[in-house]
Design an enzyme around this catalytic site. Structure first.
Site, short mmCIF file in Angstrom:
data_model
loop_
_atom_site.label_atom_id
_atom_site.label_comp_id
_atom_site.label_asym_id
_atom_site.label_seq_id
_atom_site.Cartn_x
_atom_site.Cartn_y
_atom_site.Cartn_z
N GLY A 118 60.69 53.77 -35.45
CA GLY A 118 59.73 52.76 -35.44
C GLY A 118 59.11 52.50 -36.61
O GLY A 118 57.93 51.98 -36.74
N SER B 165 52.72 51.22 -40.28
CA SER B 165 52.97 51.60 -38.88
C SER B 165 52.72 53.00 -38.54
O SER B 165 52.69 53.82 -39.44
CB SER B 165 54.58 51.88 -38.94
OG SER B 165 55.42 50.34 -39.01
N ILE B 166 52.31 53.21 -37.24
CA ILE B 166 51.91 54.44 -36.71
C ILE B 166 53.08 55.46 -37.01
O ILE B 166 52.98 56.83 -37.63
CB ILE B 166 51.54 54.48 -35.06
CG1 ILE B 166 50.31 53.68 -35.03
CG2 ILE B 166 51.61 55.66 -34.58
CD1 ILE B 166 50.13 53.34 -33.48
N ASP C 35 69.13 49.67 -33.85
CA ASP C 35 68.54 48.65 -32.75
C ASP C 35 68.48 49.07 -31.38
O ASP C 35 69.61 49.35 -30.87
CB ASP C 35 69.08 47.04 -32.95
CG ASP C 35 68.37 46.23 -32.05
OD1 ASP C 35 67.60 46.62 -31.05
OD2 ASP C 35 68.14 45.10 -32.52
N TYR D 32 47.21 41.74 -22.72
CA TYR D 32 48.31 42.84 -23.17
C TYR D 32 49.12 42.74 -21.81
O TYR D 32 50.60 42.89 -22.14
CB TYR D 32 47.74 44.33 -22.83
CG TYR D 32 48.47 45.42 -23.36
CD1 TYR D 32 48.91 45.20 -24.88
CD2 TYR D 32 49.03 46.41 -22.73
CE1 TYR D 32 49.79 46.15 -25.33
CE2 TYR D 32 49.90 47.35 -23.05
CZ TYR D 32 50.05 47.53 -24.67
OH TYR D 32 51.26 48.25 -25.00
N LYS E 221 54.20 50.04 -20.44
CA LYS E 221 53.60 51.11 -20.80
C LYS E 221 53.47 52.24 -19.78
O LYS E 221 53.64 53.43 -19.54
CB LYS E 221 52.28 51.23 -21.41
CG LYS E 221 52.25 50.58 -23.30
CD LYS E 221 53.18 51.26 -24.14
CE LYS E 221 53.17 50.60 -25.50
NZ LYS E 221 54.00 51.40 -26.31
N LEU F 252 51.58 45.80 -37.65
CA LEU F 252 52.11 44.66 -37.54
C LEU F 252 52.23 44.38 -36.07
O LEU F 252 52.17 43.03 -35.51
CB LEU F 252 53.90 44.89 -37.93
CG LEU F 252 54.05 44.45 -39.36
CD1 LEU F 252 55.41 44.76 -39.52
CD2 LEU F 252 53.43 43.29 -39.99
P1 NAD Z 1 54.81 48.57 -35.64
O1 NAD Z 1 54.97 47.13 -35.62
O2 NAD Z 1 54.48 49.13 -37.01
O3 NAD Z 1 55.83 49.22 -34.91
C1 NAD Z 1 56.69 48.82 -33.74
C2 NAD Z 1 58.01 49.31 -34.24
O4 NAD Z 1 58.95 48.80 -32.97
C3 NAD Z 1 58.72 48.39 -35.34
O5 NAD Z 1 59.05 49.43 -36.37
C4 NAD Z 1 59.75 47.72 -34.93
O6 NAD Z 1 61.04 47.78 -35.61
C5 NAD Z 1 60.08 48.58 -33.59
N1 NAD Z 1 61.26 47.95 -32.79
C6 NAD Z 1 60.80 46.99 -31.99
N2 NAD Z 1 62.05 46.67 -31.30
C7 NAD Z 1 62.81 47.31 -31.74
C8 NAD Z 1 64.13 47.46 -31.18
N3 NAD Z 1 65.02 46.75 -30.17
N4 NAD Z 1 64.90 48.44 -31.72
C9 NAD Z 1 64.27 49.56 -32.69
N5 NAD Z 1 63.19 49.50 -32.97
C10 NAD Z 1 62.20 48.35 -32.56
O7 NAD Z 1 53.52 48.67 -34.80
P2 NAD Z 1 52.67 50.21 -34.30
O8 NAD Z 1 51.44 49.76 -34.14
O9 NAD Z 1 53.13 51.18 -35.42
O10 NAD Z 1 53.44 50.39 -32.91
C11 NAD Z 1 54.23 51.48 -32.65
C12 NAD Z 1 53.91 52.14 -31.35
O11 NAD Z 1 52.59 52.38 -31.40
C13 NAD Z 1 54.15 51.01 -30.13
O12 NAD Z 1 55.05 52.02 -29.17
C14 NAD Z 1 52.83 50.49 -29.95
O13 NAD Z 1 52.98 49.99 -28.53
C15 NAD Z 1 52.14 51.66 -29.96
N6 NAD Z 1 50.67 51.48 -29.97
C16 NAD Z 1 50.32 50.92 -30.94
C17 NAD Z 1 48.61 50.67 -30.93
C18 NAD Z 1 48.06 49.58 -32.04
O14 NAD Z 1 47.04 49.23 -31.77
N7 NAD Z 1 48.64 49.26 -33.06
C19 NAD Z 1 48.05 51.15 -29.95
C20 NAD Z 1 48.50 52.15 -29.18
C21 NAD Z 1 50.01 52.19 -29.01
O1 0WE Z 2 51.60 47.90 -27.72
C1 0WE Z 2 50.96 47.13 -28.68
C2 0WE Z 2 51.72 45.98 -29.15
C3 0WE Z 2 53.15 45.97 -28.95
C4 0WE Z 2 53.81 44.54 -29.11
C5 0WE Z 2 53.39 43.56 -30.17
C6 0WE Z 2 54.33 42.54 -30.29
C7 0WE Z 2 53.63 41.66 -31.41
C8 0WE Z 2 54.81 40.90 -31.77
C9 0WE Z 2 54.94 44.36 -28.40
N1 0WE Z 2 55.60 43.19 -28.57
C10 0WE Z 2 55.33 42.31 -29.80
N2 0WE Z 2 56.13 41.18 -29.55
C11 0WE Z 2 55.57 40.21 -30.82
O2 0WE Z 2 56.44 39.29 -31.18
N3 0WE Z 2 49.75 47.38 -28.79
C12 0WE Z 2 49.13 48.61 -28.23
C13 0WE Z 2 48.92 46.67 -29.69
C14 0WE Z 2 48.24 45.67 -29.06
O3 0WE Z 2 48.65 44.50 -28.60
C15 0WE Z 2 47.71 43.73 -27.66
C16 0WE Z 2 46.69 44.55 -27.65
C17 0WE Z 2 46.76 45.68 -28.43
C18 0WE Z 2 45.80 46.83 -28.48
C19 0WE Z 2 47.88 42.65 -27.10
C20 0WE Z 2 47.17 42.04 -26.28
C21 0WE Z 2 45.75 42.85 -26.16
C22 0WE Z 2 45.60 43.83 -26.75
#
Ligand code: NAD
Ligand code: 0WE
Length: 257
Positions: free
Chosen positions: A13, A19-20, A65, A157, A164, A196
């Site tokens: 990821g 990225s987290i 992927d 969301y 989720k 991102l």
């Molecule tokens: P990020 O965009 O950096 O990471 C998302 C990752 O998902 C990317 O590396 C992308 O390449 C990968 N991904 C998507 N489709 C894929 C596929 N088909 N195959 C392989 N990889 C794929 O964003 P992030 O915020 O670091 O998100 C990581 C996780 O944390 C997600 O599960 C997201 O829901 C969760 N999360 C994010 C937040 C936030 O606010 N950013 C809060 C809570 C949970």
């Molecule tokens: O899980 C997420 C976001 C995950 C995500 C983000 C994208 C953006 C680009 C999944 N699919 C896509 N597809 C894309 O094309 N989060 C926890 C972050 C997030 O997303 C939101 C939030 C929060 C918080 C969307 C709406 C409202 C709150």
């Protein structure tokens, strides 16, 4: 200091330095774990390579992927060429079609969008566990990332909330399935962070403001807050914890009105 010396960790990821998964990879590396990093597509390879340069170990970097069963099978084969067993899996992946992440839930939901969101954001975690099951060591730890929208309605969301919720249920069934191997499975429900995955989400800044105003800790969380919890869950300090969703959200989820 938590030590993960002699532990091998697969981190899925990483898409940018924010990225987290990047923060978690750095924390596991610092604790002495040997890393395997995967990236979704070739556009991301150079970024992952750059992140790997800053690590103290030299991680194996592989493409995968998660929408493809063959790519998941090939990933395991490539890892097996180098490592007999692994100990830790970080799944930090989510995806829904952008059009379904805003506006009216019922107007924007589609059968195809539902399938994609659940496939990439929930099924893929169990697909990885199913593939790697036989090479995960006892005392292993699997961790995924969730969000409050699994449990409460968060504006925009939408379909990701259902995905989720499925992921968190998946964690419980996976924990029950892998418990007899002494492998633990947990989710971290993180508060909002500008990555991102958060870019271009309408209303994201408002969500950050509400969390900093209303959460018990009166602040937003950062990637280090999440990474430290991941480090704990990955280690044997968390030996009695499995099937859980642990909130790392400055306490926001406990508050009402
Ligand atoms: P990020 O965009 O950096 O990471 C998302 C990752 O998902 C990317 O590396 C992308 O390449 C990968 N991904 C998507 N489709 C894929 C596929 N088909 N195959 C392989 N990889 C794929 O964003 P992030 O915020 O670091 O998100 C990581 C996780 O944390 C997600 O599960 C997201 O829901 C969760 N999360 C994010 C937040 C936030 O606010 N950013 C809060 C809570 C949970
Ligand atoms: O899980 C997420 C976001 C995950 C995500 C983000 C994208 C953006 C680009 C999944 N699919 C896509 N597809 C894309 O094309 N989060 C926890 C972050 C997030 O997303 C939101 C939030 C929060 C918080 C969307 C709406 C409202 C709150």
């Amino acid at each position: 200091m938590i030590s993960l010396k002699n532990k091998k960790a697969l981190v899925i990821g990483i898409a940018s330095d924010r990225s987290i998964a990047t923060g978690i990879a750095k924390a596991l590396d610092k604790a002495g774990a040997e890393l395997i990093l995967t990236y979704q597509n070739d556009k991301l390879l150079s970024r992952v390579e750059k992140i790997a340069e800053d690590l103290s170990g030299q991680p194996l970097i592989l493409s995968c992927d998660l929408s493809s069963d063959t790519e998941i099978t090939d990933l395991k084969k490539k890892i097996e060429d180098v490592h007999e067993h692994i100990d830790i899996i970080i799944h930090s992946v989510a995806f829904a079609q952008r059009a379904e992440l805003s506006g009216s839930y019922l107007e924007n939901i589609t059968r195809e969008g539902f399938k994609i969101a659940h496939d990439i954001s929930s099924y893929s975690f169990s697909a990885i566990a199913k593939e790697f099951k036989e090479i995960i060591n006892p005392e292993g730890s699997l961790i995924t990332l969730s969000y409050l929208g699994a449990d409460k309605v968060v504006k925009n969301y939408n379909i990701m909330g259902l995905a989720k919720a499925s992921l968190e249920a998946n964690v419980r069934y996976m924990a029950a399935s892998l418990g007899s191997h002494n492998v633990r499975v947990n989710a971290i429900s993180a508060g909002p962070i500008k990555t991102l995955a958060a870019s271009g989400i309408s209303g994201f800044n408002e969500i950050l403001k509400i969390v900093s105003d209303k959460s018990p800790l009166k602040r937003n969380i950062n990637v280090d807050d999440v990474s430290n919890t991941a480090l704990f869950l990955a280690s044997n300090l968390a030996s009695g914890i499995t099937g859980q969703t642990i909130y790392v959200d400055a306490g926001f989820n406990i508050v009402s009105v």
